[in-house]
Design a protein around this motif. Structure first.
Motif, short mmCIF file in Angstrom:
data_model
loop_
_atom_site.label_atom_id
_atom_site.label_comp_id
_atom_site.label_asym_id
_atom_site.label_seq_id
_atom_site.Cartn_x
_atom_site.Cartn_y
_atom_site.Cartn_z
N VAL A 47 0.83 -1.20 0.00
CA VAL A 47 0.00 0.00 0.00
C VAL A 47 0.87 1.26 0.00
O VAL A 47 0.61 2.20 -0.73
N PHE A 48 1.92 1.24 0.80
CA PHE A 48 2.85 2.37 0.87
C PHE A 48 4.25 1.80 1.03
O PHE A 48 4.57 1.20 2.05
N ALA A 49 5.09 1.95 0.03
CA ALA A 49 6.42 1.32 0.02
C ALA A 49 7.39 1.94 1.02
O ALA A 49 8.26 1.25 1.54
N GLY A 50 7.26 3.24 1.29
CA GLY A 50 8.15 3.89 2.25
C GLY A 50 9.61 3.57 1.99
O GLY A 50 10.10 3.69 0.87
N PHE A 51 10.30 3.12 3.02
CA PHE A 51 11.74 2.85 2.90
C PHE A 51 12.07 1.65 2.02
O PHE A 51 13.22 1.44 1.65
N GLU A 54 11.72 0.55 -4.36
CA GLU A 54 11.19 -0.23 -5.48
C GLU A 54 11.11 -1.73 -5.19
O GLU A 54 10.72 -2.51 -6.05
N THR A 55 11.48 -2.14 -3.99
CA THR A 55 11.46 -3.56 -3.64
C THR A 55 10.04 -4.10 -3.67
O THR A 55 9.15 -3.54 -3.03
N GLU A 56 9.83 -5.15 -4.42
CA GLU A 56 8.52 -5.79 -4.51
C GLU A 56 8.52 -6.99 -3.57
O GLU A 56 9.26 -7.96 -3.78
#
Length: 106
Positions: A47-51, A54-56
């Motif tokens: 929902v929110f990648a933050g730190f 681009e890591t999936e």
């Protein structure tokens, strides 16, 4: 209670990794003395990648131990060593970040 958490980023071959992870790695993890329970969740979406940038993310594994002492004892067992060797064998070491945390509220 201590929780050991493993965050796995998405592998190049998710289906192949999952097959190896669930068929070989997870049974070894579940054999480690002192584990109260282990849970694995597949990440549906971030929902929110933050730190994370681009890591999936792909999987989140959580292993619970009754205390810090039982966690430290588990780290010294042959089963724990075998689980680490197996994770390296199936290609998981380059996909994972691991950390422990004290559960402070349930």
């Amino acid at each position: 209670m201590i929780k050991y958490i493993a965050l796995y980023k998405k592998p190049a071959d998710p289906e192949g990794f999952d097959e190896k992870y669930f068929e070989s790695h997870l049974p070894i993890v579940n054999s480690v003395p002192g584990i109260v329970r282990a849970e694995v969740a597949k990440v549906q979406r971030v929902v929110f990648a933050g730190f994370l940038g681009e890591t999936e993310l792909h999987l989140i594994a959580e292993m619970y131990f009754e205390s810090e002492e039982s966690f430290k004892a588990a780290l010294q067992t042959p089963e724990w060593a075998t689980s680490g060797a197996n994770l390296a064998e199936i290609g998981g070491m380059e996909l994972v970040a691991m950390f422990s945390a004290e559960v402070v509220e349930k």
